[in-house]
Scaffold this active site. Structure first.
Site: not given
Ligand code: NAD
Length: 494
Positions: A250, A284, A385
């Site tokens: 997601e 999101c 975004e």
């Molecule tokens: P992010 O991708 O930076 O991090 C998300 C999670 O992934 C965190 O727990 C982080 O520690 C982990 N992570 C980071 N790098 C990783 C790696 N290399 N391997 C495995 N895990 C890793 O995102 P964020 O800043 O926490 O959240 C914002 C983003 O999330 C935005 O793009 C938003 O649109 C998206 N989002 C999507 C939905 C949806 O349902 N589509 C819902 C909420 C947020």
């Protein structure tokens, strides 16, 4: 002194093997440290996966209705503690209190809804083509699920993953976002209090590169359920492909509200303000693009900008606050970087456009609600975004152009149209390419019993929420029972 928290592995609260830690701070007041958390690495991940693997067999053989009872109890605890958790959420990630309450409520709704699946987990029975033969399909769990979550919905999103994964009979290693480890800890404590056996759910705190990455790559993880940015999601998908793992993603969004010339403009402005600036634009499903018919552009823009300018920034715990801080300094600078990009691209800055350092705002990470006009759909501020309180207004001549603009990004999560014309509404429902379309409502407001997710680089074909959530966390098994007592050859003897 801030309290020190631990990982939860194999039923015990433990420090990271390295002994390293990180802090969770209040984005409205950076001097407030909410807790100190273990900065885990691959060694902690290995222990957690080993525990989840060891407990899988016992858990999958626990009858599903019994597994689910735990979540009804967890739902009750969440209801009882809603206000306390909401206040903590506002302190840990900044959104205003009423939105934090909504986040907890979504977690409660999901927990109760999916607990009901414990008595369903429906498969199919169907006639067999041969006599004295029975045919059916059942759902089976996959094994160890890795649940990786973002910080913007610190209770709701983890429940979307943990509850269906566990009710379906999987065991879980949960790696929450490093910006909201305290809420994640509270959720795990609640599930333990509700009766979840040790080892079935394991919590590993830490950074994405250090804890998330080895978790995704661990050979004993059967499924990765990830919510976060499209950039990280892509890396997760590639790593899973190399190991033939199921992966549910997601990811990001660049959602549009279409405002037609026959729309109720006040209603559309309400939706645009709520969708654009709620959670400081860090959803999101945020409405970061307003695609407005030229005939109502001037009037709509005036009303929208007046409302945006009137929004009060501040600590989300205060009743007087409309918009809270953004999550951290890196994000604050990133949002401001996009303002510079917009100005360079030739868009007209209508309001905001700066970091707020006045009064109480100086204590935290506050960005002024920002709007751009004269935006071309190809500009970066209209395509990428930003994940902050920045909204772009794109003028269009008619519905066809509006839908074309709406569909023109690499994302496809949520969308909305404001119109009083039922024909236009149905055309939009048919032709907008996105996972969700609202008619005369903003881009946010998903209900847990319907599928949630997006197309293109927002998702990879799965849907959380609804009965479709169970599809992510189960495999299908087809069963034939031949009670004829003789060899019967399907497709030959039938
Ligand atoms: P992010 O991708 O930076 O991090 C998300 C999670 O992934 C965190 O727990 C982080 O520690 C982990 N992570 C980071 N790098 C990783 C790696 N290399 N391997 C495995 N895990 C890793 O995102 P964020 O800043 O926490 O959240 C914002 C983003 O999330 C935005 O793009 C938003 O649109 C998206 N989002 C999507 C939905 C949806 O349902 N589509 C819902 C909420 C947020």
């Amino acid at each position: 002194m801030a309290e020190v928290y631990r990982n939860y592995i194999d039923g015990k609260w433990v420090e990271a093997v390295s002994g390293a830690t990180f802090e969770s701070i209040n984005p409205a007041n950076k001097s407030e440290v909410l807790g100190v958390f273990p900065r885990s690495d691959h060694r902690d991940v290995e222990k957690a996966v080993e525990a989840a693997e060891a407990h899988f067999d016992r858990w999958r053989k626990t009858p599903a209705p019994k597994r689910a009872e735990i979540f009804y109890r967890a739902g009750e605890i969440l209801v009882r503690r809603r206000e306390e958790l909401a206040r903590l959420m506002t302190r840990e990630m900044g959104k205003v209190l009423k939105e934090s309450r909504g986040d907890i409520q979504e977690g409660i709704d999901m927990t109760y809804y999916i607990a009901g699946e414990g008595r369903r987990l429906l498969g199919e029975t169907t006639p067999a083509e041969l006599p004295n033969k029975f045919a059916m399909s059942i759902r089976i769990p996959l094994g160890v699920v890795a649940a990786i979550t973002p910080w913007n919905f610190p209770i709701a999103i983890p429940t979307w993953k943990l509850v269906p994964a566990l009710v379906a009979g999987n065991t879980v290693v949960f790696k929450p976002a490093e910006d909201t480890p305290l809420l994640a800890t509270r959720l795990v404590e609640i599930l333990i209090e509700a009766g979840l056996p040790g080892g079935v759910l394991n919590l590993v705190h830490g950074y994405g590169e250090e804890a998330g990455r080895p978790l995704v790559r661990h050979p004993d993880v059967a499924l990765v359920s990830f919510t976060g940015s499209s950039e990280v999601g892509r890396e997760v998908a590639v790593a899973c492909a190399e190991n033939y793992k199921r992966v549910s993603l997601e990811m990001g969004g660049k959602n549009a509200i279409i405002v037609m010339d026959d729309a109720s403009l006040d209603l559309a402005v309400d939706g645009a303000i709520w969708g654009g600036f709620g959670t400081s634009g860090q959803r999101c499903t945020a409405a970061s693009r307003l695609v407005v018919h030229k005939r109502v552009l001037k009037e709509f823009t005036e009303k929208f900008v007046n409302r945006a300018k009137a929004l009060r920034l501040g600590d989300g715990l205060l009743e007087t606050t409309d918009v809270g801080p953004v999550i951290n300094e890196a994000q604050l600078n990133r949002i401001h970087g996009y303002t510079q990009i917009g100005i360079k691209e030739g868009a007209e800055l209508l309001c905001g456009g700066g970091i707020c350092r006045e009064g109480e705002c100086a204590k935290g990470f506050f960005y002024l609600p920002t709007a751009f006009a004269e935006v071309d759909s190809k500009m970066r501020i209209a395509q990428e975004e930003i994940f902050g309180p920045t909204v772009v207004i794109i003028p269009v001549d008619d519905l066809d152009e509006a839908i074309e603009v709406c569909n023109s990004t690499k994302y496809g999560l949520s969308s909305a149209i404001y119109t009083q014309d039922v024909n236009k509404a149905f055309i939009a429902m048919r032709d907008i390419y996105a996972g969700i379309t609202y008619v005369n409502a903003s881009t946010i407001g998903a209900e847990v019993h319907l599928p949630f997710g997006g197309v293109r680089q927002t998702g990879n074909g799965h849907r959380e929420g609804g009965s479709t959530a169970i599809d992510i966390f189960t495999e299908w098994k087809t069963i034939y029972v031949d009670y004829s007592g003789r060899l019967q050859r399907a497709t030959i003897d039938a």
